[in-house]
Design a protein around this motif. Structure first.
Motif, short mmCIF file in Angstrom:
data_model
loop_
_atom_site.label_atom_id
_atom_site.label_comp_id
_atom_site.label_asym_id
_atom_site.label_seq_id
_atom_site.Cartn_x
_atom_site.Cartn_y
_atom_site.Cartn_z
N PHE A 1 1.45 -2.19 15.58
CA PHE A 1 2.02 -0.93 16.08
C PHE A 1 3.49 -0.82 15.69
N LEU A 2 4.24 -1.90 15.97
CA LEU A 2 5.68 -1.86 15.72
C LEU A 2 5.98 -1.77 14.22
N VAL A 3 5.24 -2.52 13.43
CA VAL A 3 5.45 -2.49 11.98
C VAL A 3 5.18 -1.09 11.44
N SER A 4 4.13 -0.44 11.92
CA SER A 4 3.80 0.91 11.47
C SER A 4 4.90 1.89 11.84
N ARG B 1 0.83 -1.20 0.00
CA ARG B 1 0.00 0.00 0.00
C ARG B 1 0.86 1.25 0.00
N GLY B 2 1.93 1.22 0.82
CA GLY B 2 2.72 2.42 1.03
C GLY B 2 1.95 3.50 1.76
N ASP B 3 0.93 3.08 2.51
CA ASP B 3 -0.02 4.04 3.10
C ASP B 3 -0.41 3.53 4.48
N VAL B 4 0.15 4.15 5.52
CA VAL B 4 -0.13 3.72 6.89
C VAL B 4 -1.60 3.93 7.24
N ARG B 5 -2.18 5.05 6.79
CA ARG B 5 -3.59 5.29 7.09
C ARG B 5 -4.47 4.22 6.45
N GLY B 6 -4.25 3.93 5.18
CA GLY B 6 -5.02 2.90 4.52
C GLY B 6 -4.86 1.54 5.17
N PHE B 7 -3.64 1.25 5.62
CA PHE B 7 -3.38 0.00 6.32
C PHE B 7 -4.23 -0.10 7.58
N TRP B 8 -4.27 0.98 8.36
CA TRP B 8 -5.01 0.93 9.62
C TRP B 8 -6.52 0.93 9.42
N ILE B 9 -6.99 1.62 8.43
CA ILE B 9 -8.43 1.55 8.15
C ILE B 9 -8.80 0.10 7.78
N GLY B 10 -7.96 -0.53 6.97
CA GLY B 10 -8.20 -1.93 6.62
C GLY B 10 -8.20 -2.83 7.83
N THR C 1 -5.21 8.63 20.51
CA THR C 1 -4.41 9.73 19.97
C THR C 1 -3.59 9.28 18.77
N GLY C 2 -2.93 8.12 18.91
CA GLY C 2 -2.12 7.62 17.81
C GLY C 2 -2.96 7.33 16.57
N LEU C 3 -4.12 6.70 16.76
CA LEU C 3 -4.97 6.38 15.60
C LEU C 3 -5.55 7.63 14.95
N VAL C 4 -5.94 8.60 15.76
CA VAL C 4 -6.47 9.85 15.19
C VAL C 4 -5.40 10.54 14.35
N LEU C 5 -4.18 10.56 14.86
CA LEU C 5 -3.10 11.17 14.10
C LEU C 5 -2.84 10.42 12.79
N VAL C 6 -2.84 9.09 12.86
CA VAL C 6 -2.64 8.28 11.65
C VAL C 6 -3.75 8.53 10.65
N LEU C 7 -5.00 8.55 11.13
CA LEU C 7 -6.14 8.71 10.23
C LEU C 7 -6.26 10.13 9.68
N VAL D 1 0.77 11.42 10.45
CA VAL D 1 0.81 9.96 10.32
C VAL D 1 2.09 9.42 10.96
N ARG D 2 3.17 10.07 10.67
CA ARG D 2 4.46 9.66 11.22
C ARG D 2 4.43 9.70 12.74
N LEU D 3 3.93 10.82 13.29
CA LEU D 3 3.86 10.96 14.75
C LEU D 3 2.92 9.92 15.35
N GLY D 4 1.76 9.71 14.72
CA GLY D 4 0.79 8.75 15.24
C GLY D 4 1.35 7.34 15.25
N ALA D 5 2.06 6.95 14.19
CA ALA D 5 2.65 5.60 14.14
C ALA D 5 3.69 5.42 15.23
N LEU D 6 4.47 6.46 15.50
CA LEU D 6 5.47 6.38 16.56
C LEU D 6 4.82 6.30 17.94
N VAL D 7 3.72 7.01 18.12
CA VAL D 7 2.97 6.93 19.39
C VAL D 7 2.47 5.50 19.61
#
Length: 447
Positions: free
Chosen positions: A167-170, A88-97, A229-235, A242-248
């Motif tokens: 979480f870690l993969v993101s 995907r190359g898309d962290v947001r799309g990955f998490w929505i899925g 907080t992390g998911l809201v930032l990713v979405l 997205v970067r900050l949310g994935a690190l959270v």
């Protein structure tokens, strides 16, 4: 439990420089077959089918079928989940899925279990129903086992490790460290062997949540807030957010994994080592890392997992790993690797359609078999008398397995697939909004 998407298990050959995987290759039916078999074996294990044989109890003590199945799941998950994110190359799309793949079926299964199953045959344990607010709140995070709360459905404990892995993969992906699967797996495996004797599980909360409930409640609140907080930032979709949310999310998963997992430390570390080793296998196959490095990594993880069970899976540790002996843990762990290896050797062959179908419904099998199990016991005790001797005694396990497969097929069609379709619509809608926002943004002033 491996929660993969029910689109084709397509993985790319991938180039060695890009963060994205290349164009999808053919459907990997061998992964469907492995996860389908693993899901069915978990159901058979919980039913206790082996104990129907004269040799079954002794066999189970020396070879835990549950450990075998979930470790096979974790290898499959490690192989396919990071590849899905990179394709995907898309962290947001990955998490929505992920969210629309996991939650609809879980929520409906738990709700129907509470509504339909009579008292005394509840699939939801009393540790959850006696303290519903905190228990359900923790279970909604899918980090409940790491906040000192029992699973609403018994098999859900593996989803906690799946969630930490996501979480870690993101976090690794947004940092550009996702190609380091091999050394990461070696790190976790080394921790399992070196620290398994003295690293205490549940450092933040007591083993019994009712002894000091405030500690458990505070951890649940903190977990919910940080994860939200992390998911809201990713979405939100903006690269910096997205970067900050994935690190959270990665930080939250790391803290809970190391300091408050309910299982033994060596089992927790072995699980993460196994998943990242699965990723290393994928990278070696797609020529993203050196194959010799992957072989050394996998040999170390396999050896470390076996030795961790041999050295530490004794005494009180058995109460946390739910196994009967060190052999029950170590032999099952080694066997999971062996079966995964056989699957890889046969990966270019066409797998039987029944197995690939079982793989497609594997998540449903994993989730619904616990309520069906309790419903089966109620049906046996209150409605129909099943024979207990002769050939007729096999009617009860046959009835259970048939109900698991039939209902899982229905939940896959009626809940899982609509949920995934809705997730794709949400993802596309958010992408359109992001594109429209970019188009309407003022152009940067020329120097």
């Amino acid at each position: 439990m491996t929660v993969t998407e029910n689109q084709p298990a397509e993985l790319a050959k991938g180039d060695s420089t890009s963060g994205r995987a290349a164009r999808p290759a053919a459907r990997l039916g061998w992964l469907d077959g492995l996860r389908g078999v693993a899901a069915l074996l978990v159901a058979i294990h919980h039913f206790g089918l082996l104990k129907w044989f004269s040799w079954g109890e002794n066999f189970e003590k020396n070879f835990d079928l549950g450990i075998f199945a979930v470790m096979l799941f974790f290898l499959v998950s490690g192989y396919i989940v990071p590849a899905s994110l990179e394709r995907r190359g898309d962290v947001r799309g990955f998490w929505i899925g992920r969210l629309f793949r996991i939650y609809p079926l879980l929520i409906i299964a738990v709700t129907l279990s509470l509504v339909l199953l009579p008292k005394g045959y509840s699939a939801v344990p009393s540790q959850v129903t006696d303290r519903p607010f905190w228990a359900y709140l923790a279970n909604l995070t899918l980090l409940h086992e790491m906040t000192n709360i029992a699973s609403a459905l018994g098999a859900m404990w593996t989803l906690c490790y799946e969630m930490v892995f996501y979480f870690l993969v993101s976090a690794l992906f947004v940092k550009g460290w996702h190609r380091n699967s091999a050394p990461i797996s070696v790190f976790f495996a080394g921790a399992a062997v070196l620290l398994g004797a003295w690293w205490t599980p549940q450092m933040i909360t007591p083993k019994e949540p009712w002894v000091a409930p405030s500690a458990t409640h505070h951890l649940i609140i903190a977990t919910v807030l940080i994860m939200a907080t992390g998911l809201v930032l990713v979405l939100a979709g903006r690269p910096e957010l997205v970067r900050l949310g994935a690190l959270v999310l990665g930080g939250l998963g790391t803290v809970l994994l190391f300091f408050n997992a309910r299982s033994t430390f060596y089992e927790s570390m072995t699980i993460l080592a196994t998943m990242f080793a699965g990723t290393a296998i994928f990278r070696a196959e797609k020529q993203q890392i050196n194959r010799l490095l992957a072989v050394i990594c996998c040999a170390f993880v396999l050896t470390a997992g076996f030795l961790a069970g041999y050295m530490y899976n004794h005494g009180k540790a058995l109460d946390r790993t739910w196994t009967g002996s060190w052999e029950g843990f170590s032999l099952a762990y080694a066997a999971a690797w062996a079966v995964f290896g056989i699957g890889m050797l046969l990966r270019n062959r066409r797998w039987p359609r029944a197995l690939t179908w079982l793989g497609a419904i594997s998540y449903s099998v994993y989730v619904v078999h616990i309520p069906i199990l309790w419903g089966t016991w109620w049906f046996k005790d209150k409605v129909v008398h099943f024979p207990t001797t002769g050939a007729g005694r096999w009617l009860l396990p046959a009835f259970f397995i048939a109900m698991v497969l039939i209902i899982s097929h229905l939940t896959y069609k009626l809940i899982e697939m609509p949920g995934q379709k809705l997730g794709k619509k949400v993802s596309k809608a958010l992408d359109r909004r992001a594109a429209a926002r970019q188009e309407s943004a003022p152009a940067p002033a020329e120097a």
